[in-house]
Design an enzyme around this catalytic site. Sequence first.
Site, PDB file in Angstrom:
ATOM      1  N   CYS A   1      12.595  29.357  20.806  1.00 40.48           N
ATOM      2  CA  CYS A   1      13.590  29.355  21.887  1.00 40.48           C
ATOM      3  C   CYS A   1      13.173  30.324  22.985  1.00 40.48           C
ATOM      4  O   CYS A   1      13.582  30.195  24.126  1.00 40.48           O
ATOM      5  CB  CYS A   1      14.956  29.730  21.327  1.00 40.48           C
ATOM      6  SG  CYS A   1      14.898  31.199  20.319  1.00 40.48           S
TER       7      CYS A   1
ATOM      8  N   GLU B   1      14.766  22.026  28.388  1.00 45.79           N
ATOM      9  CA  GLU B   1      13.962  22.583  27.300  1.00 45.79           C
ATOM     10  C   GLU B   1      13.182  21.455  26.614  1.00 45.79           C
ATOM     11  O   GLU B   1      13.772  20.480  26.150  1.00 45.79           O
ATOM     12  CB  GLU B   1      14.880  23.260  26.286  1.00 45.79           C
ATOM     13  CG  GLU B   1      14.107  23.968  25.192  1.00 45.79           C
ATOM     14  CD  GLU B   1      15.021  24.622  24.169  1.00 45.79           C
ATOM     15  OE1 GLU B   1      15.941  23.946  23.686  1.00 45.79           O
ATOM     16  OE2 GLU B   1      14.800  25.798  23.860  1.00 45.79           O
TER      17      GLU B   1
ATOM     18  N   GLY C   1      25.444  23.019  19.911  1.00 42.43           N
ATOM     19  CA  GLY C   1      26.137  24.307  19.980  1.00 42.43           C
ATOM     20  C   GLY C   1      27.455  24.203  20.733  1.00 42.43           C
ATOM     21  O   GLY C   1      28.474  24.747  20.301  1.00 42.43           O
TER      22      GLY C   1
ATOM     23  N   LYS D   1      24.417  26.427   5.782  1.00 37.32           N
ATOM     24  CA  LYS D   1      23.855  25.091   5.936  1.00 37.32           C
ATOM     25  C   LYS D   1      22.567  25.190   6.781  1.00 37.32           C
ATOM     26  O   LYS D   1      22.593  25.382   7.985  1.00 37.32           O
ATOM     27  CB  LYS D   1      24.864  24.167   6.648  1.00 37.32           C
ATOM     28  CG  LYS D   1      24.354  22.749   6.819  1.00 37.32           C
ATOM     29  CD  LYS D   1      24.085  22.508   8.277  1.00 37.32           C
ATOM     30  CE  LYS D   1      23.375  21.267   8.675  1.00 37.32           C
ATOM     31  NZ  LYS D   1      22.058  20.983   8.194  1.00 37.32           N
TER      32      LYS D   1
ATOM     33  N   GLN E   1      10.401  15.187  17.184  1.00 42.69           N
ATOM     34  CA  GLN E   1      10.068  16.243  18.153  1.00 42.69           C
ATOM     35  C   GLN E   1       8.784  15.888  18.901  1.00 42.69           C
ATOM     36  O   GLN E   1       8.673  16.114  20.113  1.00 42.69           O
ATOM     37  CB  GLN E   1       9.926  17.595  17.441  1.00 42.69           C
ATOM     38  CG  GLN E   1       9.700  18.774  18.366  1.00 42.69           C
ATOM     39  CD  GLN E   1      10.834  19.020  19.362  1.00 42.69           C
ATOM     40  OE1 GLN E   1      11.994  19.111  18.977  1.00 42.69           O
ATOM     41  NE2 GLN E   1      10.506  19.099  20.654  1.00 42.69           N
TER      42      GLN E   1
ATOM     43  N   GLU F   1      23.599  30.734  19.517  1.00 42.82           N
ATOM     44  CA  GLU F   1      22.288  31.056  20.092  1.00 42.82           C
ATOM     45  C   GLU F   1      21.606  29.733  20.377  1.00 42.82           C
ATOM     46  O   GLU F   1      21.335  28.964  19.447  1.00 42.82           O
ATOM     47  CB  GLU F   1      21.452  31.901  19.120  1.00 42.82           C
ATOM     48  CG  GLU F   1      21.911  33.340  19.009  1.00 42.82           C
ATOM     49  CD  GLU F   1      21.865  34.100  20.316  1.00 42.82           C
ATOM     50  OE1 GLU F   1      21.141  33.673  21.246  1.00 42.82           O
ATOM     51  OE2 GLU F   1      22.568  35.111  20.437  1.00 42.82           O
TER      52      GLU F   1
ATOM     53  N   GLY G   1      20.771  26.782  17.526  1.00 44.23           N
ATOM     54  CA  GLY G   1      20.258  25.417  17.657  1.00 44.23           C
ATOM     55  C   GLY G   1      20.312  24.979  19.105  1.00 44.23           C
ATOM     56  O   GLY G   1      20.250  25.799  20.016  1.00 44.23           O
ATOM     57  N   SER G   2      20.447  23.671  19.303  1.00 43.98           N
ATOM     58  CA  SER G   2      20.376  23.125  20.659  1.00 43.98           C
ATOM     59  C   SER G   2      21.696  23.341  21.417  1.00 43.98           C
ATOM     60  O   SER G   2      22.755  23.537  20.808  1.00 43.98           O
ATOM     61  CB  SER G   2      20.059  21.636  20.592  1.00 43.98           C
ATOM     62  OG  SER G   2      21.098  20.981  19.897  1.00 43.98           O
TER      63      SER G   2
END
Length: 477
Positions: A280, A379, A229, A171, A327, A246, A224-225
């Site tokens: 990242c 972040e 996550g 996905k 974003q 990650e 992802g975030s």
Amino acid sequence: MLNRNLIGGEWIAAHAATVNSSPSDTSDIVGEYASADTQDVENAIEAAANAFPAWSRTTPEFRSDILDRAGNEIIARQDEIGRVLAREEGKTLPEAIGETVRAGRIFKYFAGEALRLEGERLDSVRSGIEVELIREPEGVIGIITPWNFPIAIPAWKIAPALAHGNTVVFKPAELVPGCAWIITDILARAGIPAGVFNLVMGKGSVVGDAIVKSNRVRAVSFTGSVATGRRIGIGCMERGKKVQLELGGKNPLIIAADADLDVAVNVAINGSYFSTGQRCTASSRLVVDDSIHDVFVERMVAAMSRLKVDNALKAGVDVGPVASSSQLAQDLAYIDLGRKEGAKLAFGGEPLQLDTEGYFLQPALFIETDNTMRINREEIFGPVASVIRVRDYEEAVAVANDTEFGLASGICTTSLKLTSDFKRRSQAGMVMVNVPTAGVDYHVPFGGRKASSYGAREQGKHAREFYTALKTVYIRP
Ligand code: NAP
């Protein structure tokens, strides 16, 4: 065909579609892509589960040849695929072509890894018994990926999963279905048997959630975030699934008093702003020694004023648009917050109106910041970096490590002593000396510590830790 998912070897039309438009030019429509529902996901998981027994027993050479063919095609079509990537994600065309080549190389690397999977044989501590350690595929792997590396991240999960004999339900992020569809089409034509690899494009809250909740998915690899996550991690643990996460970063780059300033400015500009800062591993905290602070900032501002921000497809562009309107809104909100927290913008931070309607932002550099500000703790994930002034190297290391994250860190120094000290004391998973914090090789482990990562490392031979199960066998011959 774009409005179809690959399920059980068939291109299946979806009931809904999403329009994929370019962040460089919102009138540029990349395509209308399928949006799967939970029934599509169930069908994909069932197909992957049914295909697993036969695929897991194929020879390593059979799997290797398919991955190698896929890697070769990706590399051969680098210009065309890179163009789709640049259009849908917004990184510049050279960056997008570079990412495409890297994805091709990853497939070719794991074509080799399929042939290199090994076990171990030991004598037992009990006499007359032998012990063997065997690595076996896990089963159906769910792969959920973010939008910022639309071809490289899927490649570095899909290739090892298949190389080691697992079947896959993939996905991609909803924002970037174009590259995901191309990889799938290439794998299908490279000879992947029906059901071994399945694509389900669609929403995370629907498709991703169904993958995490399915009892037939043995393991989930997610990038992802942090927020998503952690939710996925808990969902997997509740169901006894293996999980690899990650996540985000707030990566420090120390500019030591003895740094070569040409190197330091190049490393900081690349690490903070290339790929629009949407990496990242981007250097978001520039931790600068007091003795060179002013000259470093002056040279950063001069370098930033030379950066060309524009449509990702134009020649000579250094920084493409932000990937989406949401974003961009997040980046601008953090820039506003930084000002309110008392930081000063030394450069940039304004949205740009250019020839095409896109999400353009002048890269921003904050000065007069400290490490307690939210802009230095959370972040931002955009072309925004802060300078944090420190008294000396000791304070620099303390500031660098004072973060909940631990993905990448860097130092610019000409001293072997500082290099040697920093590589040991940095609490990050990847440490860079005189090279940007972002930009890594594909044949060595990738991953972080603390809130940045959870579970086994990705890439290189260590990827097998996640994509295989270890079995211990005792034999009395
Ligand atoms: P995200 O919002 O967490 O989304 C990542 C993926 O998860 C997308 O495919 C998303 O689907 C899906 N998802 C969303 N909600 C879900 C749910 N409830 N269940 C299952 N899946 C769900 O992250 P992003 O904005 O795409 O990516 C940016 C983040 O990725 C940054 O934090 C960045 O640091 C991190 N990142 C980390 C690494 C690393 O290796 N450490 C590398 C690259 C990026 P949708 O497409 O529908 O949203």
